[in-house]
Design an enzyme around this catalytic site. Structure first.
Site, PDB file in Angstrom:
ATOM      1  NE  ARG A 127      33.043  47.001  35.117  1.00 12.31           N
ATOM      2  CZ  ARG A 127      32.952  46.073  36.073  1.00 12.31           C
ATOM      3  NH1 ARG A 127      31.880  46.006  36.836  1.00 12.31           N
ATOM      4  NH2 ARG A 127      33.921  45.203  36.257  1.00 12.31           N
ATOM      5  NE  ARG A 160      36.472  48.176  38.028  1.00  9.14           N
ATOM      6  CZ  ARG A 160      35.752  47.263  38.675  1.00  9.14           C
ATOM      7  NH1 ARG A 160      34.461  47.478  38.885  1.00  9.14           N
ATOM      8  NH2 ARG A 160      36.308  46.150  39.111  1.00  9.14           N
TER       9      ARG A 160
HETATM   10  P1  ADP Z   1      29.681  43.749  38.596  1.00 11.64           P
HETATM   11  O1  ADP Z   1      29.356  44.805  39.633  1.00 11.64           O
HETATM   12  O2  ADP Z   1      29.105  42.422  38.928  1.00 11.64           O
HETATM   13  O3  ADP Z   1      31.137  43.664  38.292  1.00 11.64           O
HETATM   14  P2  ADP Z   1      28.360  45.571  36.661  1.00 11.64           P
HETATM   15  O4  ADP Z   1      26.995  45.781  37.207  1.00 11.64           O
HETATM   16  O5  ADP Z   1      29.331  46.677  36.758  1.00 11.64           O
HETATM   17  O6  ADP Z   1      28.970  44.181  37.242  1.00 11.64           O
HETATM   18  O7  ADP Z   1      28.173  45.140  35.118  1.00 11.64           O
HETATM   19  C1  ADP Z   1      29.288  44.861  34.289  1.00 11.64           C
HETATM   20  C2  ADP Z   1      29.017  45.420  32.892  1.00 11.64           C
HETATM   21  O8  ADP Z   1      27.965  44.672  32.272  1.00 11.64           O
HETATM   22  C3  ADP Z   1      28.563  46.872  32.867  1.00 11.64           C
HETATM   23  O9  ADP Z   1      29.110  47.518  31.747  1.00 11.64           O
HETATM   24  C4  ADP Z   1      27.019  46.775  32.759  1.00 11.64           C
HETATM   25  O10 ADP Z   1      26.483  47.890  32.072  1.00 11.64           O
HETATM   26  C5  ADP Z   1      26.838  45.496  31.965  1.00 11.64           C
HETATM   27  N1  ADP Z   1      25.647  44.729  32.377  1.00 11.64           N
HETATM   28  C6  ADP Z   1      25.156  44.558  33.629  1.00 11.64           C
HETATM   29  N2  ADP Z   1      24.071  43.753  33.627  1.00 11.64           N
HETATM   30  C7  ADP Z   1      23.879  43.377  32.324  1.00 11.64           C
HETATM   31  C8  ADP Z   1      22.912  42.544  31.647  1.00 11.64           C
HETATM   32  N3  ADP Z   1      21.955  41.898  32.319  1.00 11.64           N
HETATM   33  N4  ADP Z   1      23.036  42.406  30.309  1.00 11.64           N
HETATM   34  C9  ADP Z   1      24.023  43.019  29.625  1.00 11.64           C
HETATM   35  N5  ADP Z   1      24.963  43.823  30.194  1.00 11.64           N
HETATM   36  C10 ADP Z   1      24.890  43.996  31.521  1.00 11.64           C
HETATM   37  P1  ADP Z   2      33.899  43.230  40.334  1.00  5.35           P
HETATM   38  O1  ADP Z   2      32.550  42.976  40.844  1.00  5.35           O
HETATM   39  O2  ADP Z   2      33.892  43.685  38.908  1.00  5.35           O
HETATM   40  O3  ADP Z   2      34.873  42.132  40.581  1.00  5.35           O
HETATM   41  P2  ADP Z   2      34.551  45.103  42.520  1.00  5.35           P
HETATM   42  O4  ADP Z   2      34.422  46.545  42.260  1.00  5.35           O
HETATM   43  O5  ADP Z   2      33.590  44.449  43.428  1.00  5.35           O
HETATM   44  O6  ADP Z   2      34.593  44.429  41.081  1.00  5.35           O
HETATM   45  O7  ADP Z   2      36.013  44.785  43.093  1.00  5.35           O
HETATM   46  C1  ADP Z   2      37.171  45.277  42.468  1.00  5.35           C
HETATM   47  C2  ADP Z   2      38.394  44.814  43.240  1.00  5.35           C
HETATM   48  O8  ADP Z   2      38.373  45.367  44.567  1.00  5.35           O
HETATM   49  C3  ADP Z   2      38.541  43.317  43.443  1.00  5.35           C
HETATM   50  O9  ADP Z   2      39.135  42.678  42.333  1.00  5.35           O
HETATM   51  C4  ADP Z   2      39.445  43.284  44.683  1.00  5.35           C
HETATM   52  O10 ADP Z   2      40.793  43.587  44.352  1.00  5.35           O
HETATM   53  C5  ADP Z   2      38.909  44.451  45.507  1.00  5.35           C
HETATM   54  N1  ADP Z   2      37.836  44.032  46.415  1.00  5.35           N
HETATM   55  C6  ADP Z   2      36.551  44.482  46.414  1.00  5.35           C
HETATM   56  N2  ADP Z   2      35.843  43.886  47.398  1.00  5.35           N
HETATM   57  C7  ADP Z   2      36.687  43.041  48.024  1.00  5.35           C
HETATM   58  C8  ADP Z   2      36.548  42.116  49.099  1.00  5.35           C
HETATM   59  N3  ADP Z   2      35.373  41.935  49.741  1.00  5.35           N
HETATM   60  N4  ADP Z   2      37.649  41.409  49.481  1.00  5.35           N
HETATM   61  C9  ADP Z   2      38.833  41.573  48.869  1.00  5.35           C
HETATM   62  N5  ADP Z   2      39.026  42.402  47.842  1.00  5.35           N
HETATM   63  C10 ADP Z   2      37.972  43.136  47.410  1.00  5.35           C
END
Ligand code: ADP
Ligand code: ADP
Ligand code: ZN
Length: 213
Positions: A127, A160
């Site tokens: 990502r 990140r």
């Molecule tokens: P989350 O919010 O659940 O952590 P993201 O939407 O940021 O996930 O997606 C994580 C990574 O995977 C990003 O780099 C995004 O571009 C990629 N990604 C998201 N959906 C897909 C998919 N269906 N197939 C392949 N890559 C994806």
């Molecule tokens: P991803 O979907 O890739 O795990 P997020 O951007 O949703 O990433 O979250 C990144 C980080 O922010 C988490 O690993 C946690 O440390 C914090 N965080 C986000 N949402 C919450 C929540 N609802 N409760 C506790 N921690 C959170």
């Protein structure tokens, strides 16, 4: 429409959120984005949450809950909202239910996106995010046209701090322990829509829309 996006780290919640809010004209509330903006702005909240996030741990419930409570009463939320990355513990889900019930509101649907661990790791580690507009890319699955530069605004792309192999593995562990029980929590309430997150992002979106209709 009041929606929750549930799913492990890296499954594609943020990606789907962008498409959902456009189609349904509701605000996107991502607790992760709110925290990252606070870290960038060096606020008091940012200082409190930074260490937890860098270690892949959850931020304490009270901090997260108070932010979401303040956010969902804002004017733009009166016709609905999409919660992305919240709730992440049963305590958070209960606090949300309590808050909504005070306002005589309910969650309409919970979209649960799932994929196996290898996929989550590959997606999270690849990502990249635009430091100016927040657009999300992937080095392999949705690369920017010009390496390291945002297609939309020309901003610089960054990785990140918590998207390293070790921290992603930790976050998946934390998800399995603390967040996965929410699947059952919302299934029992009859709100759960399961979506296969392993497909291409457009197909995942089509499946979400179909499930909501
Ligand atoms: P989350 O919010 O659940 O952590 P993201 O939407 O940021 O996930 O997606 C994580 C990574 O995977 C990003 O780099 C995004 O571009 C990629 N990604 C998201 N959906 C897909 C998919 N269906 N197939 C392949 N890559 C994806
Ligand atoms: P991803 O979907 O890739 O795990 P997020 O951007 O949703 O990433 O979250 C990144 C980080 O922010 C988490 O690993 C946690 O440390 C914090 N965080 C986000 N949402 C919450 C929540 N609802 N409760 C506790 N921690 C959170
Ligand atoms: Zn950009």
């Amino acid at each position: 429409m009041r929606l929750i996006l549930l799913g492990p780290p890296g499954v594609g919640k943020g990606t789907q959120a962008a498409a959902i809010i456009e189609k349904y004209s509701i605000p996107h509330i991502s607790t992760g984005d709110i925290f990252r903006a606070n870290i960038k702005g060096k606020t008091e909240l940012g200082k409190k949450v930074e260490e937890y996030m860098n270690k892949g741990l959850l931020v304490p419930d009270d901090l997260v809950v108070s932010i979401v409570k303040d956010r969902i009463v804002k004017d733009d939320c009166k016709d609905g909202f999409l919660l992305d990355g919240f709730p992440r513990t049963v305590a958070q889900a209960e606090a949300l239910d309590e808050e909504l019930s005070k306002m005589s509101l309910v969650i309409d649907k919970v979209i649960n996106i799932e994929a196996e661990k290898d996929i989550l790791i590959e997606r999270a580690i690849g990502r990249r995010i635009c430091k100016d507009c927040g657009a999300t890319y992937h080095v392999k699955f949705s690369p920017a046209k010009q390496d390291g530069i945002c297609d939309k605004c020309g901003g610089e792309l960054y990785q990140r701090k918590d998207d390293t192999l070790d921290t992603v593995e930790k976050r998946i562990e934390v998800y399995l322990e603390q967040t996965k029980p929410l699947i059952d929590y919302y299934a029992k309430k009859g709100l759960l829509l399961n979506v296969d997150g392993t497909k291409d992002k457009k197909e995942v979106f089509n499946d979400i829309v179909k499930a909501l209709e």
